[in-house]
Write a protein that holds these residues in place. Structure first.
Motif: not given
Length: 131
Positions: A46-52, A58-72
């Motif tokens: 749902s967060a991907y759908v709503l671009e949150l 915040a819900t991505w584990h620190a060991s694999t979390r990217p620095a940033a995410l692109e918008s859809n």
């Protein structure tokens, strides 16, 4: 962005505000997380759908979390989510197999994934996935 009175993007038969919206706002307001890996996976879809992006990070584990995410990508339309299986390995490890469908530029896309989740300090996190 969808109106909050619309059905939840995750596919459960509830309005967004009574489904994934609770998790999205709870994390922002009080740090509460999903009760299990499936609920977290649905809330992430749902967060991907709503671009949150903040919720996704915040819900991505620190060991694999990217620095940033692109918008859809412009014109991307999420069409639905089907949870195939939720497997609990132990109290702190689980996997969720799902299919997410989307459409971009007139072409349908299907993402089939088995995602791994871990619980730390009472919070579930997305770790990684097999496609």
């Amino acid at each position: 962005m969808k109106s909050h009175s619309n059905p939840c993007p995750c596919g459960r038969p509830r309005p967004y505000e009574a489904c994934c919206g609770l998790l999205h706002s709870a994390l922002a307001d009080s740090g509460q997380g999903a009760p299990d890996a499936e609920a977290l996976m649905r809330s992430r879809y749902s967060a991907y759908v709503l671009e949150l992006q903040d919720y996704l990070l915040a819900t991505w584990h620190a060991s694999t979390r990217p620095a940033a995410l692109e918008s859809n990508e412009h014109g991307l339309k999420w069409l639905g989510l089907e949870v195939k299986q939720h497997k609990v390995q132990d109290a702190d490890h689980a996997t969720v197999e799902f299919v997410a469908r989307s459409k971009l530029g007139g072409r349908a896309h299907r993402m089939h994934e088995i995602s791994r989740f871990v619980r730390e300090d009472g919070f579930w996190f997305y770790v990684d996935a097999q496609t």
